[in-house]
Scaffold this active site. Structure first.
Site, PDB file in Angstrom:
ATOM      1  CE  LYS A   1       4.723  -1.129   7.036  1.00  0.00           C
ATOM      2  NZ  LYS A   1       5.241  -0.384   8.211  1.00  0.00           N
TER       3      LYS A   1
ATOM      4  CG  ASP B   1       6.421   0.010   4.339  1.00  0.00           C
ATOM      5  OD1 ASP B   1       7.488  -0.249   4.935  1.00  0.00           O
ATOM      6  OD2 ASP B   1       5.607   0.862   4.750  1.00  0.00           O
TER       7      ASP B   1
END
Length: 275
Positions: A8, A127
């Site tokens: 990410k 996240d």
């Protein structure tokens, strides 16, 4: 069953406030990459996790891996999970969250289980929601629970470079002196190409970059070195660091920079963004 847990990348990370309980509010443009860890699921007895790969040493001595906590959350049973670790630990690329999200998808599909809702995911980590959603360009706001797909992000060649030293996320947030900063514009543009996106990003921020530079001088040196590579359109730190990301004009210049910056002790990887 096997799947990649993509890295990410925060192209922007604006810290827009801090709640009374200490949690920070964010506004971030997130993308994912083709490169990442590999998670596999096999039949087994009970729940287990085996960790291998070039970055496995970073998880030695870890008490309870996030993958196992996520599997227990949805009631997984008789699952032998394995993690081939390629992303450095504590590197700002959401590796642990992406690993856990990928394991959740595999286990839910194999055993007919229901994926957890946002509130449960947030208890595992901020996240987790964005990593469990489809790995596509996303605007992430609040603590990480408010997600909005972003159209018009062009395909990117990216060079991921980590100095080989971990950086504590709580320490970086603690060193951030200004906690209430402007968000991104309410409406995001549609970018023509990578160069157009890089110009726009140069007017945005990662508010954690300055404290990370102060805490870990190699981050500052790495960003300077990365930004001067031929073909590099923009160099920026991702997440709370210490990984730095270069956006490149094309594959040729990205691969050439990968060769130049590859020195012992560093993690250096050229990759493409996921559309």
């Amino acid at each position: 069953m096997r799947a990649t847990a993509p890295a990410k990348i925060n192209l922007t990370l604006h810290v827009t406030g801090q709640r009374a309980d200490g949690y920070h509010l964010l506004d971030s443009l997130v993308i994912f990459t083709e490169f990442g860890d590999e998670v596999a699921l096999h039949a087994g007895t009970g729940l287990s996790l085996a960790v291998t790969g070039p970055q496995a040493a970073g998880l030695l001595g870890e008490g309870d891996n996030l993958i196992l906590r996520a599997a227990r959350l949805i009631g997984a049973r008789d699952a032998a999970l394995s993690l081939e670790k390629h992303l450095p630990v504590a590197s700002g690329m959401g590796g642990g969250s992406s690993d856990a999200a990928t394991a959740l998808r595999l286990v839910a599909r194999a055993q007919g289980l229901t994926l957890p809702g946002t509130a449960a995911l947030m208890r595992l980590g901020a996240d987790l929601p964005v990593c469990l959603a489809a790995p596509r360009p996303t605007r992430m706001r609040g603590l990480g629970e408010h997600l909005e797909p972003v159209l018009g992000v062009p395909p990117l060649w990216l060079l991921l470079v980590n100095p080989g030293v971990g950086l504590s996320t709580p320490a970086v947030f603690k060193a951030l002196t200004k906690k209430h900063n402007p968000p991104m514009p309410a409406a995001l543009p549609r970018w023509r190409d990578a160069a157009d996106l890089a110009v726009w990003l140069s007017g945005m921020r990662n508010d954690l970059e300055a404290p990370a530079r102060a805490l870990l001088p190699p981050v500052a040196a790495l960003l300077d070195e990365l930004g001067t590579q031929p073909g590099c359109l923009l160099a920026r730190m991702t997440g709370s660091g210490a990984t730095c990301v270069g956006i490149f004009a094309d594959e040729r210049t990205c691969r050439a920079a990968e060769r130049r910056l590859s020195v012992p002790g560093r993690f250096v990887q050229a990759t493409r963004s996921l559309a």
